[in-house]
Design an enzyme around this catalytic site. Structure first.
Site, PDB file in Angstrom:
ATOM      1  N   TYR A   1       0.772  -1.106  -0.024  1.00  0.00           N
ATOM      2  CA  TYR A   1       0.099   0.122   0.078  1.00  0.00           C
ATOM      3  C   TYR A   1       0.719   1.214  -0.136  1.00  0.00           C
ATOM      4  O   TYR A   1       0.542   2.260  -0.974  1.00  0.00           O
ATOM      5  CB  TYR A   1      -1.089  -0.080   1.517  1.00  0.00           C
TER       6      TYR A   1
ATOM      7  N   TYR B   1      -4.402  16.948   0.737  1.00  0.00           N
ATOM      8  CA  TYR B   1      -4.888  15.724   1.038  1.00  0.00           C
ATOM      9  C   TYR B   1      -3.740  14.831   1.400  1.00  0.00           C
ATOM     10  O   TYR B   1      -2.503  14.946   0.885  1.00  0.00           O
ATOM     11  CB  TYR B   1      -5.369  14.914  -0.407  1.00  0.00           C
TER      12      TYR B   1
ATOM     13  N   HIS C   1       1.569   4.315  -2.997  1.00  0.00           N
ATOM     14  CA  HIS C   1       1.150   5.576  -2.845  1.00  0.00           C
ATOM     15  C   HIS C   1       2.312   6.627  -2.962  1.00  0.00           C
ATOM     16  O   HIS C   1       2.443   7.806  -2.924  1.00  0.00           O
ATOM     17  CB  HIS C   1       0.457   5.884  -1.577  1.00  0.00           C
TER      18      HIS C   1
ATOM     19  N   TRP D   1      -8.830   3.235 -10.202  1.00  0.00           N
ATOM     20  CA  TRP D   1      -7.796   3.444  -8.911  1.00  0.00           C
ATOM     21  C   TRP D   1      -8.600   2.591  -7.865  1.00  0.00           C
ATOM     22  O   TRP D   1      -8.068   1.925  -6.965  1.00  0.00           O
ATOM     23  CB  TRP D   1      -7.615   4.960  -8.516  1.00  0.00           C
TER      24      TRP D   1
END
Length: 107
Positions: free
Chosen positions: A18, A41, A22, A77
């Protein structure tokens, strides 16, 4: 500007991947987020248990989510990210996150 904080649960065995994903978010996805009102964000991962906390600012959460719903890149996504999470109950990650209540803000 609306401040949005949310929680998701990353599968422990998938946390490393993960983080890798990212580190190189697809440019089309980054553009779509910016263009639909997702600003400042950030994601924060507790590696001890997989708790993921997200934060972003937007003029309107409803409009930001609706804008992303229209983007093909978002569907791709979300489908790519869905296996990383537990307890989505058949929802996509952007639909299944638990929005947290803001109880304090220091300007």
């Amino acid at each position: 500007m609306q401040r949005v904080c949310f929680r998701l649960q990353v599968r422990k065995e998938m946390m490393d991947e993960y983080v890798v994903r990212h580190a190189s978010v697809w440019p089309e996805m980054l553009n779509a987020l910016s263009e639909t009102g997702w600003h400042n964000y950030s994601l924060h991962l507790d590696r001890s248990d997989g708790t993921l906390i997200g934060y972003f600012e937007t003029p309107s959460l409803k409009d930001a989510k609706a804008g992303m719903e229209k983007r093909e890149i978002n569907a791709k996504w979300q489908a790519d990210m869905a296996p990383f999470f537990v307890a989505l109950d058949g929802k996509r990650p952007d639909e299944g996150f638990l929005q947290l209540e803001e109880v304090f803000y220091l300007k």
